[in-house]
Structure formats: C-alpha cells, structure tokens
Write an enzyme that holds these catalytic residues in place. Structure first.
Site, PDB file in Angstrom:
ATOM      1  N   CYS A 148      50.847   2.910 -16.254  1.00  0.00           N
ATOM      2  CA  CYS A 148      52.183   3.498 -16.404  1.00  0.00           C
ATOM      3  C   CYS A 148      52.442   4.496 -15.267  1.00  0.00           C
ATOM      4  O   CYS A 148      51.715   5.473 -15.097  1.00  0.00           O
ATOM      5  CB  CYS A 148      52.297   4.190 -17.759  1.00  0.00           C
ATOM      6  SG  CYS A 148      53.816   5.130 -17.949  1.00  0.00           S
TER       7      CYS A 148
ATOM      8  N   CYS B   7      52.907   8.127 -16.474  1.00  0.00           N
ATOM      9  CA  CYS B   7      51.631   8.723 -16.896  1.00  0.00           C
ATOM     10  C   CYS B   7      50.866   9.194 -15.667  1.00  0.00           C
ATOM     11  O   CYS B   7      50.264  10.280 -15.672  1.00  0.00           O
ATOM     12  CB  CYS B   7      50.791   7.727 -17.682  1.00  0.00           C
ATOM     13  SG  CYS B   7      51.263   7.576 -19.422  1.00  0.00           S
TER      14      CYS B   7
ATOM     15  N   ASP C 241      64.101  13.073  -9.179  1.00  0.00           N
ATOM     16  CA  ASP C 241      64.199  11.618  -9.086  1.00  0.00           C
ATOM     17  C   ASP C 241      64.132  11.203  -7.614  1.00  0.00           C
ATOM     18  O   ASP C 241      64.780  11.794  -6.747  1.00  0.00           O
ATOM     19  CB  ASP C 241      65.510  11.139  -9.718  1.00  0.00           C
ATOM     20  CG  ASP C 241      65.499   9.644 -10.011  1.00  0.00           C
ATOM     21  OD1 ASP C 241      65.519   9.259 -11.183  1.00  0.00           O
ATOM     22  OD2 ASP C 241      65.480   8.850  -9.027  1.00  0.00           O
TER      23      ASP C 241
ATOM     24  N   GLY D 107      69.190  -0.227 -19.499  1.00  0.00           N
ATOM     25  CA  GLY D 107      69.011   0.237 -18.130  1.00  0.00           C
ATOM     26  C   GLY D 107      67.706   0.963 -17.875  1.00  0.00           C
ATOM     27  O   GLY D 107      67.516   1.552 -16.808  1.00  0.00           O
TER      28      GLY D 107
ATOM     29  N   HIS E 284      61.886   9.228 -20.602  1.00  0.00           N
ATOM     30  CA  HIS E 284      62.304  10.267 -19.650  1.00  0.00           C
ATOM     31  C   HIS E 284      63.760  10.615 -19.870  1.00  0.00           C
ATOM     32  O   HIS E 284      64.577   9.760 -20.186  1.00  0.00           O
ATOM     33  CB  HIS E 284      62.063   9.832 -18.198  1.00  0.00           C
ATOM     34  CG  HIS E 284      62.614   8.475 -17.875  1.00  0.00           C
ATOM     35  ND1 HIS E 284      61.971   7.298 -18.201  1.00  0.00           N
ATOM     36  CD2 HIS E 284      63.763   8.103 -17.261  1.00  0.00           C
ATOM     37  CE1 HIS E 284      62.681   6.270 -17.798  1.00  0.00           C
ATOM     38  NE2 HIS E 284      63.783   6.726 -17.232  1.00  0.00           N
TER      39      HIS E 284
HETATM   40  P1  AMP Z   1      65.357   4.523 -15.754  1.00  0.00           P
HETATM   41  O1  AMP Z   1      66.230   3.493 -15.094  1.00  0.00           O
HETATM   42  O2  AMP Z   1      66.062   5.309 -16.808  1.00  0.00           O
HETATM   43  O3  AMP Z   1      64.046   3.931 -16.229  1.00  0.00           O
HETATM   44  O4  AMP Z   1      65.031   5.587 -14.647  1.00  0.00           O
HETATM   45  C1  AMP Z   1      63.870   5.581 -13.872  1.00  0.00           C
HETATM   46  C2  AMP Z   1      64.113   6.538 -12.746  1.00  0.00           C
HETATM   47  O5  AMP Z   1      62.869   6.820 -12.140  1.00  0.00           O
HETATM   48  C3  AMP Z   1      65.035   6.002 -11.648  1.00  0.00           C
HETATM   49  O6  AMP Z   1      66.168   6.866 -11.529  1.00  0.00           O
HETATM   50  C4  AMP Z   1      64.154   6.018 -10.401  1.00  0.00           C
HETATM   51  O7  AMP Z   1      64.857   6.399  -9.246  1.00  0.00           O
HETATM   52  C5  AMP Z   1      63.079   7.023 -10.773  1.00  0.00           C
HETATM   53  N1  AMP Z   1      61.788   6.853 -10.126  1.00  0.00           N
HETATM   54  C6  AMP Z   1      61.076   5.707  -9.994  1.00  0.00           C
HETATM   55  N2  AMP Z   1      59.912   5.941  -9.380  1.00  0.00           N
HETATM   56  C7  AMP Z   1      59.865   7.280  -9.135  1.00  0.00           C
HETATM   57  C8  AMP Z   1      58.914   8.148  -8.519  1.00  0.00           C
HETATM   58  N3  AMP Z   1      57.743   7.696  -8.026  1.00  0.00           N
HETATM   59  N4  AMP Z   1      59.200   9.467  -8.423  1.00  0.00           N
HETATM   60  C9  AMP Z   1      60.370   9.941  -8.903  1.00  0.00           C
HETATM   61  N5  AMP Z   1      61.307   9.173  -9.502  1.00  0.00           N
HETATM   62  C10 AMP Z   1      61.063   7.865  -9.613  1.00  0.00           C
HETATM   63 ZN    ZN Z   2      53.270   6.530 -19.615  1.00  0.00          ZN
END
Ligand code: AMP
Ligand code: ZN
Length: 105
Positions: free
Chosen positions: A4, A7, A30, A91, A98
C-alpha cells in the site's frame, strides 16, 4: 498491507512533503495538487476506504477531520473543501483512506 502506497508514506518508506505527523495521522502535500493548497490526511493504520469503516474507527475519523480544520487554519485558509473519494466508482485511486483538503483559490 505491504504494497500500500500510503502505508509506505505513513512509515516514511516513501518520501512525502510532510505537513504534520503524530502517532495516529500524517498530513502531506498531494503530489499533483488540484488547488493552491492540497493536503492529504491519512490514518497511519491501514483502512481501505470510508466503505470499510467499523464502529471503532470513530475516533480516528474525528482526528482526521479535526486535523484538517487545524491545518487549514494554520495555512490561513478562510474556506476550503474536504473530500473523501470512496471506491473506484467514487474516484478513489489509492486504497488507503485519505481526506483531501483543498483551498487557497
Ligand atoms: P484519490 O483519487 O482520492 O485516491 O486521491 C489520491 C491522491 O493521491 C491523488 O490526488 C494523487 O495526486 C495523490 N498521490 C498519489 N501518489 C502520491 C504521492 N506519492 N505523494 C503524494 N500524493 C500522491
Ligand atoms: Zn495502507
């Protein structure tokens, strides 16, 4: 949940731009911000999504929301959006609960 992403971010195994961290939650920026300020607030313990909540998760959910309020204040946001994407159809791309904090427009 060894594979994950969040995680691994929670444990510091993958670097992130950390805004706040305590024993239970981590807040980081983000990587693809959709607003001038875009934070993600996660529980350190793995919960897949809002759809996977159980009654004993009430305290951690309250902590996530209070952390959002506190960090939004610290960032000087007068107003902001909080959102949970739930499931693929909602989405959600990362299967670790989160809370998005978006603001600064
Ligand atoms: P969701 O679509 O609600 O699952 O949002 C996941 C979010 O995680 C997206 O806005 C991505 O831009 C962000 N994301 C993915 N990988 C990373 C990372 N390594 N560091 C920070 N944000 C991330
Ligand atoms: Zn996790």
């Amino acid at each position: 949940m060894n594979d994950c992403l969040f995680c691994k971010i929670a444990k510091g195994e993958i670097p992130s731009d950390v805004v706040f961290e305590d024993d239970d939650v981590k807040i980081f920026k983000d990587i693809h911000p959709k607003a001038p300020i875009h934070y993600l607030i996660i529980p350190k313990a793995h919960i897949q999504s809002i759809a996977h909540l159980e009654a004993d998760h009430n305290d951690i959910i309250a902590k996530l929301i209070y952390a959002a309020k506190r960090e939004a204040e610290k960032a000087g946001l007068k107003g902001y959006k909080l959102s949970f994407n739930v499931g693929k159809e909602g989405g959600q791309e990362v299967d670790h609960l989160h809370l998005h904090v978006l603001g600064g427009w």
